[in-house]
Motif scaffolding. Structure first.
Motif, PDB file in Angstrom:
ATOM      1  N   ILE A 618       0.870  -1.178   0.000  1.00  0.00           N
ATOM      2  CA  ILE A 618       0.000   0.000   0.000  1.00  0.00           C
ATOM      3  C   ILE A 618       0.908   1.230   0.000  1.00  0.00           C
ATOM      4  CG2 ILE A 618      -1.800   1.249   1.227  1.00  0.00           C
ATOM      5  CD1 ILE A 618      -2.548  -1.441   2.538  1.00  0.00           C
ATOM      6  N   ARG A 619       0.677   2.118  -0.928  1.00  0.00           N
ATOM      7  CA  ARG A 619       1.513   3.309  -1.051  1.00  0.00           C
ATOM      8  C   ARG A 619       0.849   4.506  -0.366  1.00  0.00           C
ATOM      9  NH1 ARG A 619       6.426   1.319  -2.696  1.00  0.00           N
ATOM     10  NH2 ARG A 619       5.973  -0.525  -3.968  1.00  0.00           N
ATOM     11  N   VAL A 620       1.634   5.536  -0.114  1.00  0.00           N
ATOM     12  CA  VAL A 620       1.102   6.758   0.487  1.00  0.00           C
ATOM     13  C   VAL A 620      -0.049   7.298  -0.354  1.00  0.00           C
ATOM     14  CG1 VAL A 620       1.623   9.163   1.062  1.00  0.00           C
ATOM     15  CG2 VAL A 620       3.262   7.359   1.637  1.00  0.00           C
ATOM     16  N   GLY A 621       0.070   7.137  -1.679  1.00  0.00           N
ATOM     17  CA  GLY A 621      -0.976   7.622  -2.576  1.00  0.00           C
ATOM     18  C   GLY A 621      -2.321   6.952  -2.369  1.00  0.00           C
ATOM     19  N   ASP A 622      -2.336   5.785  -1.703  1.00  0.00           N
ATOM     20  CA  ASP A 622      -3.581   5.062  -1.460  1.00  0.00           C
ATOM     21  C   ASP A 622      -4.232   5.454  -0.134  1.00  0.00           C
ATOM     22  OD1 ASP A 622      -3.069   3.493  -3.785  1.00  0.00           O
ATOM     23  OD2 ASP A 622      -1.697   2.251  -2.617  1.00  0.00           O
ATOM     24  N   THR A 623      -3.610   6.331   0.634  1.00  0.00           N
ATOM     25  CA  THR A 623      -4.072   6.652   1.981  1.00  0.00           C
ATOM     26  C   THR A 623      -4.776   8.002   2.041  1.00  0.00           C
ATOM     27  OG1 THR A 623      -2.026   7.798   2.634  1.00  0.00           O
ATOM     28  CG2 THR A 623      -2.070   5.385   2.878  1.00  0.00           C
ATOM     29  N   ASP A 624      -5.337   8.307   3.222  1.00  0.00           N
ATOM     30  CA  ASP A 624      -5.957   9.620   3.427  1.00  0.00           C
ATOM     31  C   ASP A 624      -4.929  10.741   3.269  1.00  0.00           C
ATOM     32  OD1 ASP A 624      -8.306   8.335   3.896  1.00  0.00           O
ATOM     33  OD2 ASP A 624      -8.301   8.604   6.070  1.00  0.00           O
ATOM     34  N   VAL A 625      -3.726  10.508   3.784  1.00  0.00           N
ATOM     35  CA  VAL A 625      -2.650  11.491   3.630  1.00  0.00           C
ATOM     36  C   VAL A 625      -2.358  11.692   2.146  1.00  0.00           C
ATOM     37  CG1 VAL A 625      -0.195  11.933   4.024  1.00  0.00           C
ATOM     38  CG2 VAL A 625      -1.611  11.065   5.885  1.00  0.00           C
ATOM     39  N   GLY A 626      -2.326  10.582   1.398  1.00  0.00           N
ATOM     40  CA  GLY A 626      -2.069  10.660  -0.037  1.00  0.00           C
ATOM     41  C   GLY A 626      -3.117  11.470  -0.773  1.00  0.00           C
ATOM     42  N   ARG A 627      -4.386  11.306  -0.368  1.00  0.00           N
ATOM     43  CA  ARG A 627      -5.440  12.080  -1.012  1.00  0.00           C
ATOM     44  C   ARG A 627      -5.244  13.579  -0.764  1.00  0.00           C
ATOM     45  NH1 ARG A 627      -7.990   7.193  -0.581  1.00  0.00           N
ATOM     46  NH2 ARG A 627      -8.250   7.181   1.679  1.00  0.00           N
ATOM     47  N   GLY A 628      -4.793  13.904   0.435  1.00  0.00           N
ATOM     48  CA  GLY A 628      -4.501  15.304   0.730  1.00  0.00           C
ATOM     49  C   GLY A 628      -3.337  15.819  -0.102  1.00  0.00           C
ATOM     50  N   ILE A 629      -2.319  14.980  -0.290  1.00  0.00           N
ATOM     51  CA  ILE A 629      -1.162  15.374  -1.112  1.00  0.00           C
ATOM     52  C   ILE A 629      -1.586  15.591  -2.560  1.00  0.00           C
ATOM     53  CG2 ILE A 629       1.030  14.531  -2.052  1.00  0.00           C
ATOM     54  CD1 ILE A 629       1.562  13.186   0.634  1.00  0.00           C
ATOM     55  N   LYS A 630      -2.464  14.730  -3.071  1.00  0.00           N
ATOM     56  CA  LYS A 630      -2.938  14.890  -4.453  1.00  0.00           C
ATOM     57  C   LYS A 630      -3.659  16.221  -4.632  1.00  0.00           C
ATOM     58  CE  LYS A 630      -3.351   9.911  -5.264  1.00  0.00           C
ATOM     59  NZ  LYS A 630      -4.291   8.762  -5.371  1.00  0.00           N
ATOM     60  N   GLU A 631      -4.423  16.633  -3.619  1.00  0.00           N
ATOM     61  CA  GLU A 631      -5.092  17.930  -3.684  1.00  0.00           C
ATOM     62  C   GLU A 631      -4.070  19.071  -3.692  1.00  0.00           C
ATOM     63  OE1 GLU A 631      -7.850  18.058  -0.465  1.00  0.00           O
ATOM     64  OE2 GLU A 631      -9.155  16.479  -1.293  1.00  0.00           O
ATOM     65  N   GLN A 632      -3.004  18.906  -2.891  1.00  0.00           N
ATOM     66  CA  GLN A 632      -1.939  19.913  -2.873  1.00  0.00           C
ATOM     67  C   GLN A 632      -1.272  20.012  -4.243  1.00  0.00           C
ATOM     68  OE1 GLN A 632       0.872  19.639   0.497  1.00  0.00           O
ATOM     69  NE2 GLN A 632      -0.623  18.306   1.493  1.00  0.00           N
ATOM     70  N   ILE A 633      -1.057  18.850  -4.881  1.00  0.00           N
ATOM     71  CA  ILE A 633      -0.410  18.837  -6.196  1.00  0.00           C
ATOM     72  C   ILE A 633      -1.263  19.594  -7.216  1.00  0.00           C
ATOM     73  CG2 ILE A 633       0.239  17.336  -8.127  1.00  0.00           C
ATOM     74  CD1 ILE A 633       1.139  15.265  -6.023  1.00  0.00           C
ATOM     75  N   ILE A 634      -2.579  19.382  -7.177  1.00  0.00           N
ATOM     76  CA  ILE A 634      -3.476  20.102  -8.098  1.00  0.00           C
ATOM     77  C   ILE A 634      -3.358  21.606  -7.886  1.00  0.00           C
ATOM     78  CG2 ILE A 634      -5.900  20.543  -8.661  1.00  0.00           C
ATOM     79  CD1 ILE A 634      -6.417  17.549  -8.060  1.00  0.00           C
ATOM     80  N   ASP A 635      -3.350  22.026  -6.610  1.00  0.00           N
ATOM     81  CA  ASP A 635      -3.223  23.457  -6.309  1.00  0.00           C
ATOM     82  C   ASP A 635      -1.884  23.998  -6.823  1.00  0.00           C
ATOM     83  OD1 ASP A 635      -5.679  23.488  -5.073  1.00  0.00           O
ATOM     84  OD2 ASP A 635      -4.878  23.220  -3.051  1.00  0.00           O
ATOM     85  N   LEU A 636      -0.819  23.236  -6.636  1.00  0.00           N
ATOM     86  CA  LEU A 636       0.508  23.684  -7.074  1.00  0.00           C
ATOM     87  C   LEU A 636       0.591  23.728  -8.606  1.00  0.00           C
ATOM     88  CD1 LEU A 636       2.635  21.724  -4.463  1.00  0.00           C
ATOM     89  CD2 LEU A 636       2.583  24.208  -4.696  1.00  0.00           C
ATOM     90  N   GLN A 637      -0.065  22.771  -9.244  1.00  0.00           N
ATOM     91  CA  GLN A 637      -0.083  22.790 -10.711  1.00  0.00           C
ATOM     92  C   GLN A 637      -0.837  24.016 -11.220  1.00  0.00           C
ATOM     93  OE1 GLN A 637      -1.732  18.873 -11.310  1.00  0.00           O
ATOM     94  NE2 GLN A 637       0.274  17.978 -11.840  1.00  0.00           N
ATOM     95  N   ASN A 638      -1.906  24.389 -10.542  1.00  0.00           N
ATOM     96  CA  ASN A 638      -2.633  25.622 -10.903  1.00  0.00           C
ATOM     97  C   ASN A 638      -1.759  26.856 -10.679  1.00  0.00           C
ATOM     98  OD1 ASN A 638      -4.989  24.309 -11.692  1.00  0.00           O
ATOM     99  ND2 ASN A 638      -5.893  24.397  -9.647  1.00  0.00           N
ATOM    100  N   LEU A 639      -0.986  26.844  -9.588  1.00  0.00           N
ATOM    101  CA  LEU A 639      -0.075  27.960  -9.317  1.00  0.00           C
ATOM    102  C   LEU A 639       0.986  28.047 -10.405  1.00  0.00           C
ATOM    103  CD1 LEU A 639       0.992  30.220  -7.457  1.00  0.00           C
ATOM    104  CD2 LEU A 639       2.266  28.455  -6.199  1.00  0.00           C
ATOM    105  N   LEU A 640       1.525  26.891 -10.787  1.00  0.00           N
ATOM    106  CA  LEU A 640       2.555  26.849 -11.823  1.00  0.00           C
ATOM    107  C   LEU A 640       2.013  27.419 -13.140  1.00  0.00           C
ATOM    108  CD1 LEU A 640       5.483  25.785 -12.186  1.00  0.00           C
ATOM    109  CD2 LEU A 640       4.499  23.646 -13.009  1.00  0.00           C
ATOM    110  N   CYS A 641       0.792  27.027 -13.434  1.00  0.00           N
ATOM    111  CA  CYS A 641       0.141  27.521 -14.661  1.00  0.00           C
ATOM    112  C   CYS A 641      -0.070  29.040 -14.588  1.00  0.00           C
ATOM    113  CB  CYS A 641      -1.177  26.795 -14.868  1.00  0.00           C
ATOM    114  SG  CYS A 641      -1.983  27.171 -16.430  1.00  0.00           S
ATOM    115  N   ALA A 642      -0.472  29.524 -13.418  1.00  0.00           N
ATOM    116  CA  ALA A 642      -0.707  30.965 -13.236  1.00  0.00           C
ATOM    117  C   ALA A 642       0.586  31.754 -13.411  1.00  0.00           C
ATOM    118  CB  ALA A 642      -1.312  31.221 -11.861  1.00  0.00           C
ATOM    119  N   TYR A 643       1.702  31.198 -12.899  1.00  0.00           N
ATOM    120  CA  TYR A 643       3.003  31.847 -13.091  1.00  0.00           C
ATOM    121  C   TYR A 643       3.333  31.927 -14.587  1.00  0.00           C
ATOM    122  CZ  TYR A 643       4.482  31.785  -8.141  1.00  0.00           C
ATOM    123  OH  TYR A 643       4.619  32.026  -6.791  1.00  0.00           O
ATOM    124  N   ARG A 644       3.152  30.811 -15.271  1.00  0.00           N
ATOM    125  CA  ARG A 644       3.567  30.743 -16.677  1.00  0.00           C
ATOM    126  C   ARG A 644       2.688  31.612 -17.582  1.00  0.00           C
ATOM    127  NH1 ARG A 644       4.835  24.219 -16.512  1.00  0.00           N
ATOM    128  NH2 ARG A 644       7.033  24.429 -15.923  1.00  0.00           N
TER     129      ARG A 644
END
Length: 653
Positions: A618-644
């Motif tokens: 079972i990987r971190v990505g399969d856990t509740d913590v992982g779900r929170g990290i995935k949400e953070q990644i989406i936010d960071l990807q939006n930030l990256l896009c906004a910068y560019r």
């Protein structure tokens, strides 16, 4: 990327303060995506500690046997059994074991060289499932840089080997070997248990719940599901006098006055003075404290009188609470007015029983629930002591900060007691605060009531505080799970049939997994893959009872950390361990003593039963913590896009 709204840009502007450039944002995305592929951290579930600090601490130190497993895995053929046991003890109790070894080891410097090398091998294994950043945060400040160098630099290159060897030689030659070994042992302990779940009942019976809480406060990742004994102390901390009387009574019953007086600074002198005066000619035989070997005969007599005095005060207060809260439906537990004070008989469920005690000097038979003037003074002084105890308030605040009525975590549902059910196995509909609720909704309201009862300042806060007492002993309390608490009968009625406390129907359906699947669905969890984990009811292992119920849907992990229950359970507690590959329950034999563990390298003997095993980790990505990290990644990807796109400017220094 869709056209952003103003509120989205404002959020990204705030996020940009932490990640001010394209480079820093991209680096964080890379780091988080890598973390998702690490194995999930090990979760430990422990229930019903009941103040048994030494046993709890030892199980935490040995990771429920995980450290022994790592030692066996790494050194199975290279070390003798006695060397493995000594190495394990050095990890559990580094400071104390080193002091003992230094007294008898002739070549202590060579012992340090060998031990440090072995500890580093173990540390490399237990740290392998974490990022270097997380490991670094677990390191003690004094040795953080050195341990990092030793962990990640020994790669077989001759120059590096010489470099590493020189570090170790220098540590030993300047007299820091002892402290370095201690640091390594503590880091290994910290990394073996990633997340700690305490499924209720830290307080009562055992001698040191305060030390349990102090240790939990140092743990970085811990949550607590309140038990009925915890809620009792939380109510006492809120100033609810019914809870206060119960807390004092239990401490006198189990010879734990020191917790109140020495740890929390609760002044029991007024109660002692009153008890010696009012019950001076009463031997109070039914109130002799348990485990009284540490007291002199004179002290036992005093505690017995205090025990009876606070018990009578408790029954008076409880009768008044019941009268003021008819919605509790507990009229049958107001018993002082059911006594015939001429014949000393009591009517219970339509039947008369003789009382074994006839001395009730403070009870007014015309108004049995009225506190005497002296009793009222005592309870007011106790209330002030509880409210002003800085240490107690600190512990209660921690229970609120880290605790709740229940928790959903990584697909499991954790609560201490039960979801009240009716005789057909349906969730009982309960009226609370003029609203009828059941299941998850009931738990949510109970949680909110407790928080309002402690933190609330409004005029009607007493309504909420009385619920602390109800959750301690009420018929439909999810923490108590019985029809009534027969405290009065156990003290005053010899007929043991009156002592029986009937469990809620929740405990009648252990062979019917569909009942518990319904509960899981009500809490929005999968009935196929999720499990309920609770404690509260000791599992009688010695009689062949299995902690795995309802075909694995329910895991009851109260195995008897409390010495008071070990005659019933036959063991010294359970731990549930959930790592990246297995879910397993570990049964521990009773812990002898810390001194014995250190001197003789004696670990707790444990038996493990694997409940579930994953083919793939079972990987971190399969856990509740992982779900929170995935949400953070989406936010960071939006930030990256906004910068560019130039929607947000980089903050380049």
């Amino acid at each position: 990327m869709k056209l952003m709204k103003d509120k989205d840009l404002k959020y990204l502007e705030l996020l940009g303060q932490k990640f001010p450039t394209i480079a820093s944002t991209a680096t964080e995305i890379i780091n988080l995506k890598a973390i998702l592929n690490l194995p999930k951290g090990t979760e430990h579930f422990i229930s019903d500690i009941h103040g048994e600090f030494e046993a709890f601490s030892h199980v935490l130190k040995n990771g429920s046997g995980a450290i022994k497993e790592k030692i066996e895995e790494i050194f199975s053929r290279s070390l003798r059994d006695d060397e493995k046991r000594q190495l394990a003890t050095v990890i559990y109790y580094p400071k104390e074991k080193i002091e003992e070894i230094e007294k008898r080891e002739i070549n202590i410097e060579e012992w340090y060289r060998i031990t440090i090398d072995r500890l580093l091998k173990i540390l490399r294994v237990v740290s392998s499932k974490y990022t270097s950043s997380k490991v670094r945060k677990s390191l003690p400040e004094d040795f953080a840089y050195i341990i990092q160098e030793l962990l990640y630099e020994r790669d077989g290159v001759p120059n590096k080997l010489e470099y590493v060897d020189e570090i170790i030689e220098t540590i030993i030659s300047i007299g820091r070997g002892k402290y370095f070994v201690e640091a390594l042992g503590n880091v290994i302990q910290r990394l073996v248990v990633d997340r700690l779940h305490i499924v209720g009942d830290i307080y009562d019976r055992g001698p040191a719940p305060n030390l349990v809480l102090d240790k939990l406060k140092k743990h970085k990742h811990v949550d607590i599901q309140w038990g009925n004994h915890d809620i009792l102390w939380m109510g006492a901390g809120a100033g609810e006098i019914g809870c206060i009387a119960n807390v004092v009574r239990i401490c006198t019953r189990y010879s734990n006055r020191e917790i109140l007086e020495d740890v929390y600074g609760i002044n029991l002198l007024p109660l002692a003075t009153f008890a010696m005066d009012v019950y001076k000619d009463d031997e109070c035989l039914n109130f002799i404290p348990k485990d009284n070997s540490k007291y002199r005969e004179r002290d036992i007599k005093l505690i017995s009188k205090m025990h009876k005095a606070i018990s009578i005060i408790q029954f008076k207060i409880e009768g008044k609470i019941i009268g003021e809260n008819p919605h509790f439906n507990m009229e049958n537990r107001a018993l002082l007015d059911k006594i015939n004070y001429d014949t000393f008989e009591i009517e219970l469920d339509g039947k008369l029983y003789k009382l074994n005690d006839k001395n009730f000097p403070t009870i007014d038979r015309n108004n049995p629930y009225k506190l005497s003037e002296e009793e009222n003074e005592i309870i007011v002084k106790l209330q002030n002591s509880f409210l002003r105890s800085e240490k107690l308030q600190n512990h209660i605040s921690f229970l609120f900060a880290k605790g709740s009525m229940y928790l959903k975590y990584n697909g499991n549902l954790l609560y201490h007691g039960c979801v009240p059910l009716d005789k057909n196995g349906n969730m009982e509909e309960i009226e609370i605060l003029n609203k009828k609720v059941k299941g998850k909704e009931y738990f949510d309201i109970c949680d909110a009531i407790c928080r309002k009862g402690y933190f609330g300042k409004c005029e009607d806060v007493k309504i909420y505080r009385d619920y602390f007492w109800y959750f301690w002993c009420g018929k439909y309390s999810p923490l108590f799970g019985k029809n009534s608490m027969k405290t009065f009968e156990r003290y005053f009625v010899d007929d043991k049939s009156t002592h029986k406390e009937i469990k809620n129907h929740y405990y009648d359906f252990y062979e019917n997994e569909k009942i518990y699947e319904n509960i899981l669905e009500d809490f929005a969890l999968s009935k196929r893959t999720s499990r309920i984990i609770n404690g509260h009811v000791p599992v009688k292992s010695k009689d062949g009872e299995n902690p795995i119920k309802a075909k694995g849907k329910v895991l009851v992990i109260d195995g008897g950390y409390s010495r008071a229950y070990q005659d019933k359970t036959g063991i010294g507690g359970y731990t549930l361990v959930y790592n990246s590959q297995t879910l397993r329950i570990v049964a521990h034999e009773p812990f002898t003593s810390r001194e014995n563990a250190i001197k003789n390298c004696l670990d707790i003997h444990s038996t493990t039963v694997t409940i579930d095993r994953s083919i793939d980790r079972i990987r971190v990505g399969d856990t509740d913590v992982g779900r929170g990290i995935k949400e953070q990644i989406i936010d960071l990807q939006n930030l990256l896009c906004a910068y560019r796109k130039g929607l947000i400017k980089e903050r380049i220094k």
